[in-house]
Each structure stands twice: as C-alpha cells, then as structure tokens.
Motif scaffolding. Structure first.
Motif, short mmCIF file in Angstrom:
data_model
loop_
_atom_site.label_atom_id
_atom_site.label_comp_id
_atom_site.label_asym_id
_atom_site.label_seq_id
_atom_site.Cartn_x
_atom_site.Cartn_y
_atom_site.Cartn_z
N ILE A 6 -0.41 4.03 -7.24
CA ILE A 6 0.33 2.77 -7.54
C ILE A 6 -0.53 1.73 -6.84
O ILE A 6 -1.05 1.61 -5.67
CB ILE A 6 1.54 3.03 -6.39
N GLY A 14 6.43 -1.56 -5.15
CA GLY A 14 5.47 -0.80 -4.86
C GLY A 14 5.65 0.09 -3.83
O GLY A 14 5.43 1.41 -3.80
N ASN A 82 1.62 -1.72 -10.76
CA ASN A 82 2.86 -2.41 -10.37
C ASN A 82 2.36 -3.76 -9.84
O ASN A 82 3.06 -4.85 -9.57
CB ASN A 82 3.54 -1.72 -8.93
#
Length: 234
Positions: A6, A14, A82
């Motif tokens: 991520i 996030g 993200n």
C-alpha cells in the motif's frame, strides 16, 4: 498468507487499508514517505505484527526501483496505488497557474502508479491474486465535471483512469487485473470536513470490491459500494 503493498499508508484511506487488511490476517507492506513521522502507522504496526513499514516517496522513481529490488523475493497479491496529492490551491488558478506543481501532481497521481506497476510486475506475477488496485476519484470523470476548476487534480485522475484502462488490456494476457476505484467523498484531510462517508466505510467497501474482483471487471471504474460507474471514466 496474502500480501498487499500500500502506498501513502501513513494517513487517511491508506492507514485504514492497512488496518483492515491487517485485521484480515494479510501481510501488509505499508509505504510512507517519512516513516519516522508516521505516528499513527507506527502505532498500528505495534498492534498488528503483519504490518511492515517501508520508506517510499512515489515521486522518486529511483526509490520505487530500489524498493522493488529490496522486495525481490516477496510475491505480492495486491498492489494498492493509494498515494496522491490534490495540487490545486486558490493561489494557483487559471491565469496564475503553478505549472511546476501541476507537473508534480501528474507525476505522483498519474505516472507513479504506472511506475509502481512496472517495478512490481514480477512480484505480482508470483502472487496468487495478481491485482493492481488504484484509488482514483470521480473528479477524474469528464462526464461528471459540471463545476470546473481543480485543473491539476482533475487532469491527474483522468490520466490515471486512462492509463489504467490501457494497462487492463495490456496486462490481461499475463493474468494481471486492474481495478480503478472511486472511494466516494471521504472524511480525510483531502476530502475535508463536509465529506459524506468515513474512511472505515469507504475502505471496507473497496476491500470487498477487491476481494470479489474477476477478470471481466478489469479496467472498470467501480465505486466503493460495488456499483460500476458506466460512462464515468471518460
């Protein structure tokens, strides 16, 4: 055990992605530009053993390559792009545009997700799920644009939608699926105090969409509640 990487993991969506995936028992590779300042992420990593914090500024493509090399032995099931910036400001408007900031916005929001896909392609190929999920915005839709403004953010998200649609076609023969996700209007630093939903609801919905993904959805623009936003990615 499934693994998710991520970007922009230190706050907002996030951070919530990290929490929800960790709660499900995933190995979470949480990337943050300045880990030493990511107090909420550090606290989360202390709570969940499956979270590993990694330094990454997605605007620095050499850092992306270095991280991919560092993780060369790590299969990745879901690459979650993200990280993003808004870019626009009242001071930078038509007639007074800060083109350097616009270029940086495009680099982070549009180019970096493609660079991440390139750098981590071999990791995804060795993963079980083989999914690239991208957090975009309805503001990247030309159809939905009835208010104008936000030139930097709109163009960067429209670009992200376009390149990921192309990658969904280019990478399909390799079994790599592409998700283009609209998180809704979320109560985050970027979304502001008047947003309609909280990060928990948005991320829970997006995780459900990712989990239920099939290859015939690759390249579709999907809202956090699972609805396909027909006509909204162009």
């Amino acid at each position: 055990m499934a693994t998710v990487l991520i970007t922009g993991a230190n706050r907002g969506l996030g951070l919530e992605f990290c929490k929800q995936y960790a709660e499900e028992g995933w190995t979470v590779l949480a990337c943050a530009r300045q880990p030493e300042q990511a107090q909420a992420l550090s606290a989360l990593a202390e709570e969940y053993q499956g979270i590993t914090i990694l330094p990454l500024d997605v605007a620095d493509f050499a850092q992306i390559d270095a991280l991919a090399s560092q993780l060369s032995n790590s299969p990745i099931d879901v690459l979650l792009n993200n990280a993003g910036v808004y870019g626009d400001s009242p001071a930078s408007r038509f007639g007074h545009i800060d083109y350097q900031t616009w270029q940086e916005t495009l680099r982070i929001n549009t180019l970096a997700p493609v660079k991440m896909a390139e750098a981590f392609l071999s990791h995804l190929q060795r993963g079980q799920q083989k999914r690239i999920a991208n957090v975009t915005s309805l503001m990247g839709s030309m159809t939905d644009n009835t208010s104008g403004g936000s030139l930097m953010y709109r163009s960067s998200k429209a670009g992200l939608n376009a390149v990921m649609k192309s990658l969904s076609i280019d990478l399909k023969p390799q079994g790599i699926g592409i998700l283009i996700l609209h998180p809704g209007w979320v109560l985050t630093d970027m979304g502001g105090p008047h947003a309609l939903i909280n990060p928990e609801v948005s991320v829970a919905g997006m995780c459900k969409v990712i989990a239920g993904f099939t290859m015939n959805q690759s390249g579709s623009f999907i809202k956090y509640d699972g609805s396909v936003m027909l006509g909204e990615s162009v």
